[in-house]
Design a protein around this motif. Structure first.
Motif, PDB file in Angstrom:
ATOM      1  N   PRO A   1       0.804  -1.239   0.000  1.00 31.34           N
ATOM      2  CA  PRO A   1       0.000   0.000   0.000  1.00 31.34           C
ATOM      3  C   PRO A   1       0.830   1.278   0.000  1.00 31.34           C
ATOM      4  O   PRO A   1       0.343   2.321  -0.434  1.00 31.34           O
ATOM      5  CB  PRO A   1      -0.822  -0.115   1.299  1.00 31.34           C
ATOM      6  CG  PRO A   1      -0.108  -1.095   2.157  1.00 31.34           C
ATOM      7  CD  PRO A   1       0.571  -2.047   1.216  1.00 31.34           C
ATOM      8  N   LYS A   2       2.073   1.202   0.459  1.00 30.00           N
ATOM      9  CA  LYS A   2       2.855   2.443   0.548  1.00 30.00           C
ATOM     10  C   LYS A   2       3.318   2.957  -0.814  1.00 30.00           C
ATOM     11  O   LYS A   2       3.874   4.045  -0.909  1.00 30.00           O
ATOM     12  CB  LYS A   2       4.046   2.249   1.501  1.00 30.00           C
ATOM     13  CG  LYS A   2       3.598   2.301   2.970  1.00 30.00           C
ATOM     14  CD  LYS A   2       4.754   2.316   3.932  1.00 30.00           C
ATOM     15  CE  LYS A   2       4.992   0.945   4.506  1.00 30.00           C
ATOM     16  NZ  LYS A   2       6.116   0.900   5.442  1.00 30.00           N
ATOM     17  N   GLN A   3       3.043   2.203  -1.893  1.00 31.48           N
ATOM     18  CA  GLN A   3       3.377   2.725  -3.228  1.00 31.48           C
ATOM     19  C   GLN A   3       2.471   3.894  -3.606  1.00 31.48           C
ATOM     20  O   GLN A   3       2.759   4.634  -4.526  1.00 31.48           O
ATOM     21  CB  GLN A   3       3.248   1.615  -4.279  1.00 31.48           C
ATOM     22  CG  GLN A   3       1.807   1.169  -4.524  1.00 31.48           C
ATOM     23  CD  GLN A   3       1.698  -0.001  -5.491  1.00 31.48           C
ATOM     24  OE1 GLN A   3       1.849   0.148  -6.682  1.00 31.48           O
ATOM     25  NE2 GLN A   3       1.460  -1.187  -4.941  1.00 31.48           N
ATOM     26  N   PHE A   4       1.321   4.057  -2.879  1.00 33.33           N
ATOM     27  CA  PHE A   4       0.344   5.071  -3.269  1.00 33.33           C
ATOM     28  C   PHE A   4       0.476   6.355  -2.459  1.00 33.33           C
ATOM     29  O   PHE A   4       0.864   6.340  -1.299  1.00 33.33           O
ATOM     30  CB  PHE A   4      -1.085   4.533  -3.092  1.00 33.33           C
ATOM     31  CG  PHE A   4      -1.382   3.321  -3.928  1.00 33.33           C
ATOM     32  CD1 PHE A   4      -1.398   3.409  -5.317  1.00 33.33           C
ATOM     33  CD2 PHE A   4      -1.633   2.091  -3.341  1.00 33.33           C
ATOM     34  CE1 PHE A   4      -1.668   2.291  -6.097  1.00 33.33           C
ATOM     35  CE2 PHE A   4      -1.905   0.965  -4.110  1.00 33.33           C
ATOM     36  CZ  PHE A   4      -1.919   1.064  -5.491  1.00 33.33           C
ATOM     37  N   ASP A   5       0.110   7.448  -3.135  1.00 36.05           N
ATOM     38  CA  ASP A   5      -0.032   8.724  -2.441  1.00 36.05           C
ATOM     39  C   ASP A   5      -1.528   9.094  -2.502  1.00 36.05           C
ATOM     40  O   ASP A   5      -2.271   8.856  -1.546  1.00 36.05           O
ATOM     41  CB  ASP A   5       0.851   9.779  -3.123  1.00 36.05           C
ATOM     42  CG  ASP A   5       0.661  11.171  -2.538  1.00 36.05           C
ATOM     43  OD1 ASP A   5       0.299  11.276  -1.370  1.00 36.05           O
ATOM     44  OD2 ASP A   5       0.874  12.164  -3.274  1.00 36.05           O
ATOM     45  N   VAL A   6      -1.994   9.606  -3.645  1.00 33.28           N
ATOM     46  CA  VAL A   6      -3.417   9.875  -3.827  1.00 33.28           C
ATOM     47  C   VAL A   6      -3.982   8.855  -4.818  1.00 33.28           C
ATOM     48  O   VAL A   6      -3.399   8.623  -5.877  1.00 33.28           O
ATOM     49  CB  VAL A   6      -3.649  11.306  -4.363  1.00 33.28           C
ATOM     50  CG1 VAL A   6      -5.127  11.530  -4.678  1.00 33.28           C
ATOM     51  CG2 VAL A   6      -3.164  12.346  -3.350  1.00 33.28           C
ATOM     52  N   ILE A   7      -5.096   8.257  -4.449  1.00 31.88           N
ATOM     53  CA  ILE A   7      -5.814   7.357  -5.362  1.00 31.88           C
ATOM     54  C   ILE A   7      -7.086   8.071  -5.798  1.00 31.88           C
ATOM     55  O   ILE A   7      -7.861   8.528  -4.961  1.00 31.88           O
ATOM     56  CB  ILE A   7      -6.164   6.017  -4.670  1.00 31.88           C
ATOM     57  CG1 ILE A   7      -4.893   5.215  -4.387  1.00 31.88           C
ATOM     58  CG2 ILE A   7      -7.139   5.201  -5.525  1.00 31.88           C
ATOM     59  CD1 ILE A   7      -5.122   3.951  -3.568  1.00 31.88           C
ATOM     60  N   LEU A   8      -7.269   8.173  -7.101  1.00 31.75           N
ATOM     61  CA  LEU A   8      -8.474   8.809  -7.660  1.00 31.75           C
ATOM     62  C   LEU A   8      -9.355   7.721  -8.234  1.00 31.75           C
ATOM     63  O   LEU A   8      -8.894   6.916  -9.057  1.00 31.75           O
ATOM     64  CB  LEU A   8      -8.067   9.785  -8.772  1.00 31.75           C
ATOM     65  CG  LEU A   8      -9.179  10.240  -9.717  1.00 31.75           C
ATOM     66  CD1 LEU A   8     -10.196  11.098  -8.986  1.00 31.75           C
ATOM     67  CD2 LEU A   8      -8.588  10.989 -10.916  1.00 31.75           C
ATOM     68  N   THR A   9     -10.625   7.682  -7.804  1.00 33.43           N
ATOM     69  CA  THR A   9     -11.473   6.622  -8.344  1.00 33.43           C
ATOM     70  C   THR A   9     -12.949   6.996  -8.291  1.00 33.43           C
ATOM     71  O   THR A   9     -13.311   8.033  -7.736  1.00 33.43           O
ATOM     72  CB  THR A   9     -11.172   5.276  -7.633  1.00 33.43           C
ATOM     73  OG1 THR A   9     -11.804   4.213  -8.340  1.00 33.43           O
ATOM     74  CG2 THR A   9     -11.649   5.290  -6.192  1.00 33.43           C
ATOM     75  N   ASP A  10     -13.782   6.156  -8.885  1.00 31.66           N
ATOM     76  CA  ASP A  10     -15.199   6.518  -9.004  1.00 31.66           C
ATOM     77  C   ASP A  10     -15.962   6.155  -7.728  1.00 31.66           C
ATOM     78  O   ASP A  10     -15.394   5.724  -6.724  1.00 31.66           O
ATOM     79  CB  ASP A  10     -15.810   5.902 -10.271  1.00 31.66           C
ATOM     80  CG  ASP A  10     -16.120   4.419 -10.128  1.00 31.66           C
ATOM     81  OD1 ASP A  10     -16.010   3.859  -9.018  1.00 31.66           O
ATOM     82  OD2 ASP A  10     -16.496   3.786 -11.147  1.00 31.66           O
TER      83      ASP A  10
END
Ligand code: IPM
Ligand code: MG
Length: 367
Positions: A234-243
């Motif tokens: 999970p630490k690969q992400f910063d902001v996740i944009l999704t529907d």
């Protein structure tokens, strides 16, 4: 100048209990920081249905449109399972989101050091985790038409429609990029462009908006892979944009990485009002937890941290928000635990109001 206004909709189940602690915190900011709010309260969800036969009264809706921010507890419970779909408690919440046009739902998933052991994942995978899910909240399959249960030949068919306009995708994407600029400058957009046309359009528009933010690194992921990556690394992400729908699912998944659903706040933001403040509703990610409602066991932290988000995003009080977040971090580091945070080693859990007590004491100590 008049005080900023808050509408509290505590709702059902543990909602009123956790909100009770938020009211104490609001009082503390008035007494100790000269930050006064005009607070009013009303009903939502099953509680509104009990009183008015609808999960959100029109007068409450009108009030929500006028205030500077809405604080919501939780809605729903088994008592309301038999109600007609159109008046189920959840419809009250969905009406607020839709009519206030709260298109950008911010769901941070942060792992407090003191709780890294509570995650169902290994400690090194989650320690220091700090991601932000930006979920589109007013469109997609939650609201798309046609919808319903229809007769077709000699059987029924249930229909919902995934529908996104370019402008809907665009404004959600823009809020994700704006946030990323103030964080780790990475956006990962998640959809199912491999099977859904709405996903193809989503990817196209996200890419176009991304060009306006050359400093932000944009990547794309199919949402199923995204779910897998969230539990893998999970630490690969910063902001996740999704529907809306993927965001509902992915945010529960991200929440659990942090140890307990009882920890996670959220902000739902719309367009700026005349005051320059965005339309806003703040609520914990957790639900009404009917199994422990009324017992004084619930963890009030998610609701308290939702108020911290209100301080930051509605009232430009970033330092005071950080003070409240630091108070929560401090009591957790000192070992304060509600029942949901008890490890196998056991111990005596704090009650909801005892958790409120220690957080207030930590706030006092911060002065
Ligand atoms: C959430 C909840 C809601 C949703 C329900 C209560 C309508 O699960 O906020 O994540 O599905 O959006
Ligand atoms: Mg959900």
């Amino acid at each position: 100048m008049s005080n900023p206004s808050l509408l509290i909709l505590a709702g059902d189940g543990i909602g009123p209990e956790v909100m009770g602690q938020v009211k104490r915190i609001i009082g503390w900011y008035g007494d100790k920081r000269g930050l006064n709010f005009d607070v009013s309260e009303d009903l939502v969800g099953g509680a509104a249905n009990d009183a008015h036969g609808v999960p959100l009264h029109d007068d409450t809706m009108a009030k929500a449109q006028e205030v500077d921010a809405v604080l919501l507890g939780a809605v729903g419970g088994p008592k309301y399972d038999e109600l007609d779909f159109s008046v189920k408690p959840e419809r009250g919440l969905l009406r607020l989101r839709k009519e206030m046009d709260l298109f950008s739902n911010l769901r941070p998933a942060q792992c407090f050091d003191a709780l890294a052991d509570f995650s169902s994942l290994k400690k090194d995978i989650v320690a220091g985790l700090d991601i932000m899910i930006v979920r589109e909240l007013t469109s997609g399959v939650y609201f798309g038409e046609p919808r319903g249960i229809f007769e077709e030949g000699n059987e029924r068919v249930g229909i919902n429609t995934q529908r996104y306009t370019e402008s809907e995708i665009e404004r959600a994407a823009r809020s994700a990029f704006e946030l990323a600029m103030r964080r780790g400058k990475k956006v990962c957009s998640m959809e199912k462009a491999n099977v859904m046309e709405s996903g193809i359009l989503w990817r196209e528009v996200a890419t176009r908006v991304g060009k306006e933010y050359p400093e932000v690194e944009l990547s794309h992921m199919y949402a199923d892979n995204g779910a897998m990556q969230l539990v893998r690394a999970p630490k690969q992400f910063d902001v996740i944009l999704t529907d809306n729908l993927f965001g509902d699912i992915l945010s529960d998944c991200a929440a659990m990485l942090t140890g307990s659903l009882g920890m996670l706040p959220s902000a739902s933001l719309g367009a700026p009002m005349e005051s320059g403040r965005p339309k806003a509703l703040y609520e914990p990610v957790h639900g009404s937890a009917p199994d422990i409602a009324g017992e004084g066991k619930a963890n009030p932290i998610a609701c308290i941290l939702s108020f911290a988000m209100a301080l930051r995003y509605s009232f430009d009080q970033g330092e005071e928000a950080a003070r409240l977040e630091a108070a929560v971090e401090k009591v957790l580091a000192d070992g304060a635990r509600t029942g949901d945070l008890m490890g196998p080693e056991g111990g005596t859990p704090l009650s909801t109001s005892e958790m409120g007590d220690v957080i207030l004491a930590a706030l006092d100590a911060s002065l």
